[in-house]
Design an enzyme around this catalytic site. Sequence first.
Site, PDB file in Angstrom:
ATOM      1  CG  HIS A  20      -1.741  20.770  43.922  1.00  0.00           C
ATOM      2  ND1 HIS A  20      -1.992  20.889  45.268  1.00  0.00           N
ATOM      3  CD2 HIS A  20      -1.705  22.041  43.446  1.00  0.00           C
ATOM      4  CE1 HIS A  20      -2.068  22.180  45.592  1.00  0.00           C
ATOM      5  NE2 HIS A  20      -1.904  22.886  44.500  1.00  0.00           N
ATOM      6  CD  GLU A  62      -9.382  29.536  41.922  1.00  0.00           C
ATOM      7  OE1 GLU A  62      -9.726  29.825  43.082  1.00  0.00           O
ATOM      8  OE2 GLU A  62      -8.262  29.813  41.462  1.00  0.00           O
TER       9      GLU A  62
END
Lengths: 319, 328
Positions: B129, B60
């Site tokens: 999440h 990322e």
Amino acid sequence: MDIPRETLLLIYERMLKIRHFEDRVKDLFAAGELPGFVHLYLGEEAVAVGVCAAMKDSDYITSTHRGHGHIIAKGGDMGCMMAELYGKATGYNKGKGGSMHIAYPELGILGANGIVSAGIPIATGAGMSAMLRKSGQVVACFFGDGASNEGTFHESLNIAGAFNLPVVYVCENNLYAVGTRQSQVRKIEDIADRAVSYGMPGVVVDGNDAVAVYEAAFEAVDRARSGEGPTLIECKTYRWRTHFEGEPDTYRPPEELAAWIKREPIAPYRKLLIEQGVMSEAEAQAIEKKVVAELDAGVEYARSSPLPTPESAMADLWA
Amino acid sequence: MRQLFYNQAIAEALAEEMRRDQNVILWGIDIGPYGGANACTKGLYEQFGPSRVIDMPVSELGYVGMGVGAAATGIRPVIELQFSDWITLASEMIINQAAKMRYMFGGVLQMPLVIRAPVGGYLSAGAQHSNSFESMFSFVPGIKVIMPSTPYEAKGLLKSAIRDNNTVLFFEHKKLYAMKGEVPEEEYTLPIGKADIKRPGSDVTIVTYAYMVGKSLAAAETLARQGVDCEVLDLRTIDPMDREAVLASVKKTGHLVVAQETWRDCSVSSEVAALVAEEAVDYLDGPVVRVTAKDVPIPFSPVLEEYVLPKEADIVAAVNKVLNRVSV
């Protein structure tokens, strides 16, 4: 290798520019004329200049907190740089950036960067951009030994290897990250060895030998431009000054510093060019005189330039 | 009118903008032949090929940072993060680089970078999440933050985000991907920074956004049956916030509830409440009440998650509180 005379002279002139510019910044900072912090490139001149001399104006570089040398090597104007260091409206970045944040995209300078290693993914993205636009541009990414321990290094070089991106990663290994000797926090001797994990060549060069740096960079730039992918070049060098001006040098043995200053990059290069008949003693002196005059004019330009209006702090956030 | 799912509307916006401008390039994880974890890039690899829809390694920091370098040099990257929770890994590149580069360099370059990322809970996805980090990024100057609540808005706002020359975070709610809604077949865009009144009303303003818009509308229906007329204002863009729309609505109704899914402290709801306190306190006829998640990580077990995340009933209770009304 056969290096064109104008390139050899350009290397000499730009190394001198960096040397004189940084010497002057040192004095001006000590005199209290410059706000903030400065990180000087003295002693590492051959790295920036050797690499940039192998590139075109339209090619990109990313730089670091120790960025003055890279900006000059890529063709930056000492007056606009000095004005930026003074925080003046006429600086490259209108006084919003300062010493650590000079950018000038017209010369491919995508910015010095105050965050160690942050230029690495940015350079990699510029390489992806050049590849996608089929522009033929190459990117040189300057960073230090400390930055090579950041996650950005691993993530970016892995991607650059996977996509054959036209990027030359130039690690300026000056042995210390701020005050920590790198051998204490890194097992391997040569950072270039890491290149093997990314499927790219890893090259170690004497970073104080401008010709050696130029030759390594020339080959890497050529590889990149012809679509063969990235290269990691590790330049062994040393900074003459501490991490930033004003920091006490408590962490480096004086004899180590003295030894590196003894094998400094510019004097031997000057001697080489005269011996090989590339320039005469008189020409060498004329180049240096020209550099000093340009710097004097640059300092005068910076001093006499207007400060930005306070309200201009609110401009330039949005495009 | 034609109906599309939220993720189909996103895919259509991406395809249209890619056809319009060859410099619009997508990259992220699993967005190529796989089609994206939420099918937002389904069919795009087949249509545009591997140089326009680029699969990245799980890096990322690296590939978002590359977006910064590419955006500064003529590409318009649209990056997909598979989950917005991982934006923390890339936050250096967003906060210290993308958001600052134009300003720090005195305006010499542009940063046409879009980062799309799914947010939100109500899925028992656990603490890593289920996040919604819009407040963190709205805090930073130089970033626009968009959170669409319908397929129509997802498409129109994403197209505007891609054409914008600044860094835009485009947060899509995971629970909305399967939402179906009307999307015109003809070309349109929606302006960034404009709120939308999803339900006009006269008694109380509910300022909300993203998945909480649906819960707020449901609460408004419940309250309407009890004779309370709620105005539901969907911010759509978190930053820059449509302050005029918020103030106009509060000046009309005299009451304010702010409903958001994420945590309370120093959040978007704090900003809305502060705005009204600064600019329209004289128009308020009651306290401002915020409906938010409780300030703990989002827990896994459904019974725990339901306790932590805000519900329609919380919005009803909040409206009753600001109206000083006994709940029925």
